[in-house]
Every structure is written in C-alpha cells, then in structure tokens.
Design a protein around this motif. Structure first.
Motif, short mmCIF file in Angstrom:
data_model
loop_
_atom_site.label_atom_id
_atom_site.label_comp_id
_atom_site.label_asym_id
_atom_site.label_seq_id
_atom_site.Cartn_x
_atom_site.Cartn_y
_atom_site.Cartn_z
N ASP A 196 -11.77 1.47 -3.47
CA ASP A 196 -11.41 0.50 -2.44
C ASP A 196 -9.90 0.24 -2.44
OD1 ASP A 196 -12.38 -1.57 -0.46
OD2 ASP A 196 -11.22 -2.81 -1.83
N TYR A 244 0.84 -1.20 0.00
CA TYR A 244 0.00 0.00 0.00
C TYR A 244 0.87 1.24 0.00
CZ TYR A 244 -3.30 3.52 1.85
OH TYR A 244 -4.06 4.62 2.06
N THR A 294 -8.28 2.85 -0.38
CA THR A 294 -8.61 2.99 1.03
C THR A 294 -8.70 1.67 1.76
OG1 THR A 294 -10.92 3.04 0.38
CG2 THR A 294 -9.88 5.15 0.78
N HIS A 295 -8.49 0.57 1.06
CA HIS A 295 -8.70 -0.73 1.69
C HIS A 295 -7.80 -0.91 2.91
CE1 HIS A 295 -10.03 -4.87 1.79
NE2 HIS A 295 -8.81 -5.22 2.08
N ASP A 296 -8.38 -1.46 3.97
CA ASP A 296 -7.62 -1.73 5.20
C ASP A 296 -6.99 -0.48 5.79
OD1 ASP A 296 -8.12 -4.31 5.88
OD2 ASP A 296 -6.53 -5.14 4.65
N LEU A 332 -16.98 2.79 -1.21
CA LEU A 332 -16.13 1.60 -1.11
C LEU A 332 -16.58 0.49 -2.05
CD1 LEU A 332 -15.56 1.54 2.71
CD2 LEU A 332 -13.86 1.94 0.96
N HIS A 387 -16.52 -8.16 -2.16
CA HIS A 387 -16.08 -6.77 -2.14
C HIS A 387 -15.17 -6.51 -0.94
CE1 HIS A 387 -19.89 -5.23 0.17
NE2 HIS A 387 -18.96 -5.55 1.00
N HIS A 388 -15.05 -7.49 -0.05
CA HIS A 388 -14.01 -7.41 0.97
C HIS A 388 -12.68 -7.90 0.42
CE1 HIS A 388 -16.96 -6.71 4.21
NE2 HIS A 388 -17.74 -7.42 3.44
N GLN A 418 -2.59 -5.09 5.34
CA GLN A 418 -3.34 -6.25 5.83
C GLN A 418 -2.63 -6.79 7.05
OE1 GLN A 418 -6.29 -7.61 5.30
NE2 GLN A 418 -5.73 -9.03 6.91
N THR A 426 -8.93 -6.25 -3.25
CA THR A 426 -7.48 -6.09 -3.42
C THR A 426 -6.74 -7.42 -3.43
OG1 THR A 426 -7.13 -5.82 -1.07
CG2 THR A 426 -7.48 -3.82 -2.32
N TYR A 445 -3.16 -6.97 -2.14
CA TYR A 445 -2.69 -7.99 -1.21
C TYR A 445 -1.50 -8.73 -1.81
CZ TYR A 445 -6.86 -7.99 1.81
OH TYR A 445 -7.85 -7.66 2.69
N VAL A 479 -11.90 2.67 6.02
CA VAL A 479 -12.79 1.53 6.15
C VAL A 479 -13.21 1.35 7.61
CG1 VAL A 479 -12.92 -0.97 5.87
CG2 VAL A 479 -11.84 0.41 4.13
#
Lengths: 302, 130, 600
Positions: free
Chosen positions: C390, A213, C393-395, C384, C318-319, A247, C322, A222, C399
């Motif tokens: 997403d 990220y 901004t994921h994690d 999101l 959608h979770h 993550q 990424t 990921y 969120v």
C-alpha cells in the motif's frame, strides 16, 4: 532527467531473504526459525526460477526498504496470479462446459440438471485454504513492514521535509541548509541524499494533508498537520528520482513535484559544504524556514 | 424471532470482541468508541427480540412447516396514497438548505414541515388519503 | 385510505384461477400519483430511474476527466474544473448512484415481493426516504451553479482541506447538506428494510429460506445503520467547524484532523460493502436461475455475507496506512481475512454453475461479467491489504484501477444484471436480447481497456487526482488507452437506452416468470398489482416458485434426497426427474401463476 532504477546489484534474492531472517534470529527476537526458513524457501522456490523476481510493472525499489517492498509485491502478485488463474479457469470451464443443451428425445426444452445444493467437505476446504494463503501473505507482510518502518538510532543525515500548498521544503537538520520550491516558481525542489547511507526523514505539513511519494522508492507517507512522521530511506542507487504529492491537496495538487538526487557520500558532503557556503554568503537569497502552524504536534512514526 | 435476535446479538458479541482487541492494541479512542456503539446497536434490539422470542408463540414465518392458510387474515394496516411524505421531504430539505443559503428558505421549510406533521396525523386519524 | 391488508385464506399453492380483483388503490394518477404514492413499487422505480439519471450525469463527468487526461499538459478544462469534476463524479457515483440504486431501488422493489409482503413496513417513511434522497441529490448537483463552483476536495473531503479557509464557498456547504440529507434517507430505508424482513414474511418463509438477495440486503441495512450515522455526525461536525467556530478538525484550535479520516473511513469502508453486498445478492439470485439449480452452499453464502460485513467494520484504517498513525497489523490482518468469505462466495458461485444447464440470457451475461471483473478487482485488493505494498501504491492509479474494477464489477455489471433481470417484472415487458448482449459485450471490452492500463499507470507512479501530467514519463499511451476504453463504455449505454425505447415502443409481454426463476417475486403478476399477492405458494425452500413449478424436485432439498440422488447419478442416471412430487401441490408448468390484486 529520471534514471531508471538499476537492478544489477540485486541478484541473489533468496540469499538476501535468508540473511534477513538469519539476522533476526541472531538478534534472538524470533523463535521457530526452522519453520520460517522452510516457508521462505518454499515461497522462493515457487517464485524464483532464476534468482530474481519479476517486477510485474512496478519499480524494483532504489532504496533498501523499497527493495523489500518489491520482493513482497512480486511474491504477492505470484500468489494472486496462481489463485486468479485457478478461479478464472473454473469460471471459464463452468461457462463453456455447462452451457445448456436440449433435453434428450428432441424436446426443445432444456435438460434438467441434478439439483444438488451443497458439499460441506468442499466448502470447508475452500474456507481453510484461503485462510492459509492469507496467513502466509500476512506473515511476509509483517516481516517486510518491520523492515520498511524500522527507524535507525543513528542516521547519517537527517532531513526535515515540510509539505505546503503547493511545494516542498527540505531542511537539512544541523547543517543549516534549506531547499524550497513551489508551484509558482516552477522550480521543482531537489533533495540531495547520499547513497548507501541511512537518511532520516522527518515529515510534516504546513497546512493540509499531503503525500510524500517517490515511485522509484516504492514508498509514500502522508504529511499531515499535527503529526510528525519519521522514516528512514537508504538509497542504494545513484540517480535522480521524481517524487510527487499523492494526497489531493487543493488547486495545484498536480504541480507539487520534487526530485530526489542520490549521489555517493563524498559528493553529498561536498554539495552540502558548497550549499552551506552559498546560503551563508547570500542570506537574503536563502529561503526563509517554514514553520508548521501548529503548536500541537503529536509525535508518531511506526 | 429467534434467528433475528441471535443475528443482532451476534453483532453485539462480534463488536465487543473487536472493540476490546482494538482498544488494547491501539489505545485509539475514536475507533474504539465507534466499535462500542456498533456493539450497542446489536445489543439493544437484539436483547429485546431475544426476550420476546422466549415468551411469544412462534410466528408462522418462523416455522418450517407453516402453511399459507395459517397466515390468513389481517397482515397489517398500510396507509394509502399520501402527499405528506413529499411535503415533509421538501420542507426538511428547505430547512436544511437554510443553513447555507440563509434564513429565508427556512420560513417556507418549517411551515411545510409543520403542515406535513399536522397533515399526516389528521390523515392517520381519519383514515383518509391525499 | 388506510388499507388493512388481508391474506387470502385458500392460497395453498393452487394457481389463482378466479376473476382478478380490482386494484384497491384508488389513489390519484399521473404526476400526483408519482408524488403521493406510498407503494414500494412506485417508490422503488422512482429510486431506480433517479439513480440511473445521476449515474449518467456522473458518467459524463468521468468522460470529461478522461478527455482531459488523454493528452499530457492538457488544458481542455481548468484545474478548478477538474477538481470539481472528480469530486462530484465520486460523490454522485458513491453517495447517489451505487447505494440508492441497490437499497433504494432494487431492494425497495424486490424485497417485499421476495418475502411475500404486501408493501414495506413503513410506506410513508419509504416515500419520505425517496424525497430526502431526491432533494439531497438536487442540492448536491446544484453546487455547480454556485459562484465558487461545486465542492472540490474529493469525495472523501479530507480535513483540513475541507475547512472553510481551504475550501470556501457555498458549493462545499451544499455538498455537506446533501450528504446529511441522503444519509438520513439511507438510514430510514435501512430501518424500513430490516423491519420488513423481520416482520412481514409470508408463512413458512423462515430466515434461512430467504433468498440470498434478501439476506444480503438485510446485512447491508444493518451495515447502513452502523456506518451512516457516523458519516452524518462527521458531516455535522465539519459544518460546525466551517461555520460555528468549532475546532474539531483544525490543528490551530487543538483539534485533530486525523479524526476526520477515522470517522470518514469508519463509514467509508462499510460503505464499500454497502455498495457491494446487494450486488453480490443480485448475482446470487441470477446464477441459480440461469443454471437451473439451487444456489450452492446457501448457508455458506449467508455466513460469508455476515463475515464480510463484520470484518468490513474492522478495516477502516487500511485507507490510512500511510498516515503513520494507525495500527498496521490489526487492520492488515482483518483486511486480508475479508478475502476468505469473498473467496467462499466465489467458489459458491462457481458451484452454483457447476453441472448446471446454463443459458446465457442478458442478466446471466452481466452476472458472469461481474465475476470476472470482481475477480480482478478483488485480487488487487488483497495486494493492497499489505501495508508495504500500500505504501508503494497508495493514492496512485493502481488504487484507482482497483476500486473502479471492484465498483464497476458490482455497481455496474451486477447492477445492470439486476436491472435486466427484474425489468420484465417491473414493467411486464421484455427487453431485447440482442441489444442487451451488444450492451454487455461492448461494455465488457471497454471495461478492461479502461482499467487495466490504470494499474500500469499506478505502478509507474502516476498519482490520482492530478489534472495534468508532463510528457516524457511514459504515462501518455496508457492514459490514451484508458480514455478510449471509457468512451467504449459510454457508447455501450446507447444500446441500453435504445433497448429501453424499443421495449417501450414495441412491447413484448413478459409473462409472470420469463426466466423460470424460483424466488417469490416471480409468483406475482408482471408488473405486480397493488399490494403484490392475492395468493402464495407453499414455502418449503428458498425458491418456492420453483418448487411449485417443478414439483418433481420438491424433495431435492432434503439431505436424504441428496444422498439418494448422488447414488443414482453414480448408477448412471442423470437428473432428478424421476422423483414424485408427493405433496399434493399443483404446478402449472414453467410459466408461474398469475398473481393479482389484494383484497379489501
């Protein structure tokens, strides 16, 4: 040191979106371009009083892909604000306008409102309008998504990024250069990339799920055992950008930091040569290449 | 009965469609299997209810115009107080924890489960309590 | 003894005026009553109080987390402790508080009353559900007492971080066992609720006259049956991976770690709506009561609930945007589409208040607080649903802010709306209005102060679940604001506790229908006696008690009456007070009727 992403070079948003659409049309993949141009222009007219969308707290994106994301984000936030303000106003109006008043004639009891309980036309309207709104959002999402996930056939440089507990290894493929750093050394590894060129990242993990990220790039992906992820970054601005694992990956998740240093291509080449010489001269000091433990890799990539 | 049946059958139809679309767009097995499972979850009881709904008289709770008096009489038989759900719950928990803490908690656990099963059966046959 | 429940024959709406029949549950009292009762009301209250205690425990963990994050490079607690705390905070809130509070506590208590049933369909299974839930909760929390500490891989327990090599120890095993046990408890409760709603309704209570809370609980129960078996299966496989040498989630043995994410989120996203739908239902019951109007767009509400539930099972990935390994457009489109039925609900809630006569009692305040909170959380959720946004901004804390606003809106604002709303029914005592309002306003301020800075933090790149962050990134001030906000929220609950104490020490009798509400539970006495009703009103709409208490509105639900009333209001007449009742049904003003014990 973390440079703020510059934004001077990205004036003329509308023209850019228009060009993106135009180039797709030229490639013959899209039909009905007139409607689409109209939609693009309509959104632009709503969102842009000046030539630039506000950033709403986010990064403008120091990569070409990240900039597309920024535009989508800004447009979506504008839509959200419009809808949000409308609903907020309706709730607030109901709360203040329809608070209970005493019944006529000095009776202490509350007046009885009219007992209506539906309005089919209105209900259909507020079903259809949200469908249209999310339809438009979805359309722009797909456009942006295709740009962000596009993988070029001839990247300028190709870097294999291996995440592990708790650090990163950057392997410049075909160049014999490796950078590695982890939480123990407290030397955050730095990935040097050229600006204005397409860099292919091949992302894998050595152990558990990590998240590659870089906030300033508006991008994360990921790093997973058993999965190879491919994506391209085209950094447009020189600078040093902080990146971090997103993550959760165990005890020292917070320490899994790296930086990306973007320099002009000539400077990148000279850095690469110097590093090659350095790592060839001191083979013992060059960190050993990490190998993902799995023999069962599945190739993926959007 | 009809609305209940259609609700469950609607579930089955929805998941059949979603599952089909999902499979042919992704070829991903886990999600498809779960969607098919969900479709079956709606289909099996839904079909059973639907079959019955066409064969049985409308119940008072299915009719718009039913008066309360029509439902007079026996509603159902409900058990009184019973200690056995508690015993069964503790027994099951002890048995499950044995997987972690070792076999020694399974001994009282299984004993409690068996005594609860016996107890609840005897209680039901006698119509007794506690 | 087994009781054959009879329904009194002459119960066509006349308020009960005879002698109160003795409660025929001659069961034990005291502790033994608590342990052995199969009464849905006792079990429901057990659930409520247990889950609120777990909510407070989890809240204390949240305060520790916020305290740690209030300073850069903080060393208040260790990394391991931090990881355990946020894992258990999430697990307790999501598995042990938000769900059980709704479908174990409120639904258990209210649903049989709302459909006019004497009890749940399977009372002993109901009791077993509670005991499994309680023992599961104790097992999960006891992870802190083990040598290696509690589970520390996040409430999602991603493989392979949750494998035995990466997370050894007893704590994670206890976590898995606890989730399996509470999962069974949820499944049993769901079966019980569905059967109760399908088979134990009162005469005339057709499916489309069920209160919206009951409808939402029915749909929630079906969602539980879809989602929880998948979770339990995933947990069993995880346990097998850890201890029985299988390689389902481990790459080394040819397994697929991604499978965990698919299974978990196939549970996890419906779970979000398992947590949300009951609370939508609570709000949909409260708004009409305090607007003195029927719910606006009843059928639209029901179909919106079904649409949300259906779509929620098709958006799990959608979770996983990424991961690079899921089908983006499919999940993105379905996620976007959830905004549509949710929007319908919003406009129906507004329509319910529109032109009403709103009184701002404490439950109503909490319900309106829910509307604002959920509006903000819902809008950020729409953002999101777009994969590129997403990716950005994921994690991150963006969120975190999003789902806390959604879940705080539902599982705290709406949950305590329900608690304040039904507390008089459960105890026969009123809570104090002033203290309740203080609770609301303090919490409302704390809520915004806690979560809005977290959006900014996320947009500025702060990842979630980091125990420390350096200074100089511009994160410190926002984190401090958030910590202050969280402290204010914690403070607000002191008002509630004091309120409970005052209500217990100096009771004010509530009466049977203190809010002049319309659904059937307000027909019974407060608290309802064993097996709930001795008589029932005539049921001709989704609010039979209102119809009985306000006979002048009896025809208000017929389309012809609406047209007539529209014409009348166009002629300048306000309200519908001029209508004759015309059905011979007796009403007794605004106090409801004293229901009483069942017969032998």
């Amino acid at each position: 040191m973390i440079l703020p992403p510059g934004d001077r070079r990205f004036r003329g948003t509308l023209a850019r979106v228009g060009r993106a659409v135009a180039s797709r049309e030229a490639s013959g993949r899209m039909k009905g371009h007139k409607t689409r141009n109209a939609v693009v222009l309509a959104l632009g007219a709503v969102g842009l009083s000046a030539c630039q969308l506000p950033n709403f707290g986010g990064y403008r994106g120091s990569t070409a892909q990240g900039y597309d994301t920024h535009e989508l984000y800004a447009g979506a936030v504008i839509a959200a604000i419009v809808v949000g303000v409308l609903v907020f106003a309706l709730i607030t109006w109901s709360v203040f306008r329809y608070r209970a008043r005493p019944a006529k004639g000095g009776d202490a009891s509350i007046r009885m409102p009219r007992q209506f309980h539906d309005n089919p036309v209105l209900e259909i309207v507020y079903t259809v309008v949200p469908v249209i709104i999310v339809g438009v959002l979805f359309f722009f999402t797909v456009l942006t998504e295709n740009n962000v996930d596009a993988v070029s056939t001839h990247p300028y440089a190709s870097i294999k990024v291996t995440a592990f507990q708790w650090g990163w290894q950057f392997n410049y493929q075909g160049e014999g250069v490796q950078i590695i750093g982890n939480d123990v050394t407290q030397q955050y590894p730095q990935m040097v990339v050229p600006t204005g060129k397409t860099v292919r990242i091949t992302l894998v993990s050595n152990d558990v799920v990590h998240g590659f990220y870089v906030p300033a790039f508006n991008f994360s992906r990921y790093a997973q055992p058993g999965i190879v992820n491919l994506f391209d970054l085209t950094v447009t601005h020189s600078g040093v950008y902080r990146g971090q694992c997103t993550q959760f990956c165990g005890l020292y998740h917070s320490e899994m930091v790296f930086t990306v240093k973007a320099v002009p291509a000539a400077q990148y080449q000279s850095w690469l040569r110097a590093e090659q010489a350095n790592q060839a001269d001191h083979p013992s000091q060059a960190p050993p290449p990490l190998q993902p433990s799995s023999k069962y890799h599945i190739q993926y990539g959007y | 009965m009809r609305v209940e049946a259609l609700l469950l059958l609607g579930l089955a139809v929805f998941f059949t469609i979603t599952g089909t679309v999902y499979w042919f767009t992704s070829y991903e097995q886990a999600g498809t299997l779960m969607l098919i499972g969900s479709a079956l979850l709606g289909l099996l009881p839904g079909a059973y209810y639907f079959w019955w709904s066409r064969r049985m008289e409308e119940r008072t709770e299915d009719r718009d115009d039913a008066e309360v008096a029509e439902g007079a009489g026996t509603v159902a038989a409900f058990p009184g107080s019973s200690i056995w759900p508690f015993v069964l719950g503790v027994g099951l928990a002890l048995t499950a924890v044995a997987l972690v803490l070792g076999i020694w908690t399974a001994v009282p656990g299984i004993a409690l489960v068996i005594s609860a099963l016996v107890g609840v059966t005897v209680e039901s046959r006698r119509g007794g309590t506690v | 003894m087994t009781i054959t429940q009879e329904r009194a024959p002459g119960a066509a709406g006349a308020p009960f005026a005879g002698e109160v029949l003795p409660d025929h549950d001659e069961g034990p009292s005291g502790l033994l009553k608590w342990i052995s009762s199969t009464d849905h009301k006792v079990i429901g209250k057990n659930y409520l109080y247990t889950s609120i205690i777990l909510f407070f425990i989890s809240g204390i963990m949240a305060m520790l987390i916020r305290a740690q994050l209030s300073q850069p490079n903080s060393s208040l607690i260790s990394f391991q402790q931090f990881n355990e705390l946020f894992t258990m905070h999430g697990s307790l809130m999501l598995y042990l508080y938000a769900g059980p509070f709704a479908f174990g506590g409120l639904a258990n208590y209210v649903i049989p009353l709302q459909v006019g049933a004497p009890d749940m369909a399977f009372p002993r299974l109901n009791a077993l559900s509670y005991w499994l839930y309680l023992s599961g909760s104790i097992i999960m929390v006891s992870g802190f007492l083990t040598a290696g500490g509690a589970a520390s891989f996040g409430w999602v327990g991603y493989a392979p971080l949750s494998s035995v090599t990466n997370s050894p120890g007893t704590g994670p095993d206890l976590w898995i066992i606890a989730i399996a046990l509470t999962g069974f408890s949820a499944i049993f409760t769901a079966v019980n609720l569905i059967t109760t709603i399908f088979y134990l309704r009162a005469p005339g209570m057709t499916m489309f006259r069920l209160p919206i809370f009951t409808w939402n609980m029915l749909v929630t129960a079906i969602l539980i049956l879809i989602a929880f078996p998948v979770l339990t299966a995933a947990m069993v496989m995880l346990f097998a991976d850890r201890h029985f040498g299988t390689h389902i989630y481990s790459v080394a043995g040819g397994g697929v770690p991604l499978l965990w994410q698919h299974l978990f989120w196939f549970f996890g996203h419906p779970e979000v709506y398992i947590l949300a739908l009951p609370y939508f239902g609570i709000v949909t019951d409260i708004l009409p009561t305090f607007s003195r109007k029927p719910v606006f767009g009843y059928k639209g509400m029901v179909f919106a609930t079904m649409a949300i539930a259906g779509l929620s099972t098709g958006v799990w990935a959608h979770h996983m945007f990424t991961t690079g390994a899921v089908l983006l457009p499919f999940f993105s489109l379905l996620s976007f589409l959830i905004a549509v039925p949710t929007g319908i609900k919003f406009f129906n809630w507004i329509g319910t208040m529109w032109r009403g006569q709103l009184t701002f009692k404490v439950p109503m305040l909490f319900a309106i607080g829910f509307l604002f909170a959920f509006l903000m959380g819902g809008l950020s959720g729409v953002l999101l649903a777009s994969p590129p946004i997403d990716f950005a901004t994921h994690d991150t804390y963006f969120v975190v802010a999003h789902f806390h606003q959604v879940l705080f809106g539902t599982a705290v604002f709406a949950a305590f709306a329900g608690f304040y709303y039904w507390y008089p029914k459960m105890t026969g005592r009123m809570l104090r209005e002033g203290l309740g309002k203080a609770h609301f306003w303090v919490m409302f301020i704390g809520f915004w102060l806690t979560y809005v800075p977290q959006y900014v933090l996320g947009l500025r790149g702060m990842p979630r679940r980091i125990a420390v962050y350096p200074s100089g990134l511009g994160w410190t001030f926002m984190n401090q604001l958030s910590t202050i906000g969280a402290s204010i929220i914690a403070l607000s609950f002191l008002f509630m506790l004091y309120n409970l104490w005052v209500s217990w020490a100096h009771p004010i009798p509530a009466g049977d229908n203190p809010w002049d509400a319309g659904t059937l539970e307000w027909w019974a006495s407060s608290p309802p006696l064993h097996h709930n009703f001795v008589n029932l009103p005539r049921i001709r709409s989704e609010r039979p008690v209102w119809d009985a208490n306000h006979p002048e509105h009896d025809k208000a639900h017929r389309p012809s009456a609406i047209a007539r009333m529209a014409a009348m209001s166009a002629n300048g007449q306000t309200g519908g007070n001029g209508h004759a009742g015309g059905n011979g049904q007796a009403g007794d003003g605004t106090t409801g009727s004293p229901g009483s014990a069942g017969a032998h």
